[in-house]
Write an enzyme that holds these catalytic residues in place. Structure first.
Site, PDB file in Angstrom:
ATOM      1  CG  HIS A  67      -2.292  -0.649   0.673  1.00 36.98           C
ATOM      2  ND1 HIS A  67      -1.457  -2.277   0.881  1.00 36.98           N
ATOM      3  CD2 HIS A  67      -3.531  -0.868   0.622  1.00 36.98           C
ATOM      4  CE1 HIS A  67      -3.036  -2.886   0.996  1.00 36.98           C
ATOM      5  NE2 HIS A  67      -4.061  -2.166   0.967  1.00 36.98           N
ATOM      6  N   PRO A  68       0.751   2.058  -0.643  1.00 35.94           N
ATOM      7  CG  PRO A  68      -0.510   3.278  -2.312  1.00 35.94           C
ATOM      8  CD  PRO A  68      -0.630   2.311  -2.012  1.00 35.94           C
ATOM      9  CB  SER A  84      -4.662   3.594  -3.928  1.00 34.85           C
ATOM     10  OG  SER A  84      -4.097   4.731  -3.525  1.00 34.85           O
ATOM     11  CD  GLU A  87      -9.614   2.866  -2.868  1.00 38.64           C
ATOM     12  OE1 GLU A  87     -10.163   1.767  -2.897  1.00 38.64           O
ATOM     13  OE2 GLU A  87      -8.781   2.858  -2.389  1.00 38.64           O
ATOM     14  CD  GLN A  88      -4.022   7.433  -0.862  1.00 38.14           C
ATOM     15  OE1 GLN A  88      -2.879   9.008  -0.709  1.00 38.14           O
ATOM     16  NE2 GLN A  88      -3.054   6.569  -1.166  1.00 38.14           N
ATOM     17  CG  PHE A 119      -1.912   4.933   9.207  1.00 39.12           C
ATOM     18  CD1 PHE A 119      -2.725   4.205   9.859  1.00 39.12           C
ATOM     19  CD2 PHE A 119      -2.621   5.463   7.956  1.00 39.12           C
ATOM     20  CE1 PHE A 119      -3.527   4.574  10.636  1.00 39.12           C
ATOM     21  CE2 PHE A 119      -4.245   6.043   8.557  1.00 39.12           C
ATOM     22  CZ  PHE A 119      -4.361   5.291  10.119  1.00 39.12           C
ATOM     23  CB  VAL A 120      -3.265   0.165   5.274  1.00 41.41           C
ATOM     24  CG1 VAL A 120      -4.860   0.078   4.532  1.00 41.41           C
ATOM     25  CG2 VAL A 120      -1.989   0.010   4.777  1.00 41.41           C
ATOM     26  CB  CYS A 122     -11.414   1.832   4.537  1.00 42.49           C
ATOM     27  SG  CYS A 122     -12.640   1.504   3.063  1.00 42.49           S
ATOM     28  CB  ALA A 123      -8.718   6.562   2.140  1.00 38.45           C
TER      29      ALA A 123
HETATM   30  N1  GUN Z   1      -6.843   3.003   2.022  1.00 37.42           N
HETATM   31  C1  GUN Z   1      -7.191   2.864   0.656  1.00 37.42           C
HETATM   32  N2  GUN Z   1      -6.758   3.186  -0.698  1.00 37.42           N
HETATM   33  C2  GUN Z   1      -5.342   3.496   0.785  1.00 37.42           C
HETATM   34  C3  GUN Z   1      -3.804   3.096   0.113  1.00 37.42           C
HETATM   35  O1  GUN Z   1      -4.148   2.836  -0.907  1.00 37.42           O
HETATM   36  N3  GUN Z   1      -2.916   2.894   1.220  1.00 37.42           N
HETATM   37  C4  GUN Z   1      -3.216   3.808   1.953  1.00 37.42           C
HETATM   38  N4  GUN Z   1      -2.291   3.532   2.885  1.00 37.42           N
HETATM   39  N5  GUN Z   1      -4.170   3.349   2.190  1.00 37.42           N
HETATM   40  C5  GUN Z   1      -5.798   3.039   1.846  1.00 37.42           C
END
Ligand code: GUN
Length: 172
Positions: A67-68, A84, A87-88, A119-120, A122-123
């Site tokens: 995960h980035p 991603s 979501e971000q 740190f992940v 659910c954005a």
């Molecule tokens: N939450 C949803 N997508 C991502 C993601 O790509 N990276 C992280 N760190 N949290 C997430």
């Protein structure tokens, strides 16, 4: 696409369609493919959860490391996966003020030093203020508990990606 169509996909097409339901981990789709036929997409989701739960600690850490960073370099350079990126953006990560951005970068680095994975969260279910709050709070967690918590977030992200790709119905 319905479950009958998913079940009829070749291995290659199945991984093409589902390869990023867990961020940058096409291995997950590759691993569950042999469990076909699935009675429903919920059953497929359950198999994904089982696969993630069955990984050794090093495998779980590996999934998390794919995960980035939230609001990291890849967001700025436009090299995130489409999922991603969306979501971000929804969590407001692309619209942070300079001071928030540097606070988040500091917290992300501190978190990674402590746990060895990023740190992940659910954005899609959090705004920028909640992301900061959770990140600061989770910095104090114990490593094994934090790994499981982060994996729970991966499952939530996966569930929403399945819904977004019209594979899972939205719950009422
Ligand atoms: N939450 C949803 N997508 C991502 C993601 O790509 N990276 C992280 N760190 N949290 C997430």
């Amino acid at each position: 696409m319905d479950i009958a169509q998913l079940n009829s996909l070749s291995y290659e097409d199945f991984v093409d369609v589902l390869g990023n339901v867990v961020e940058r981990c096409p291995l997950v789709a590759a691993a569950v493919w042999s469990g076909r036929p699935f009675a429903s997409v919920s059953e497929l989701e359950g198999r994904i959860h089982q696969f993630l739960d069955s990984l050794p600690e090093s495998g779980k850490d590996g999934v998390l490391r794919c995960h980035p960073d939230l609001a990291g370099r890849e967001l700025r350079s436009g090299t995130l996966t489409a999922e991603s990126q969306a979501e971000q953006r929804q969590a407001g990560m692309a619209a942070l003020a300079a001071d928030e951005l540097s606070r988040l970068a500091r917290l992300n680095a501190q978190y990674k030093r402590r746990f060895g994975f990023p740190f992940v969260v659910c954005a899609r279910l959090h705004d920028a203020a909640a992301v900061m709050r959770l990140l600061a709070a989770r910095l104090g967690a114990e490593r094994a508990a934090e790994r499981e918590r982060a994996l729970g977030e991966v499952k939530r992200i996966c569930g929403l990606r399945l819904i977004k790709s019209h594979l899972l119905p939205v719950c009422p």
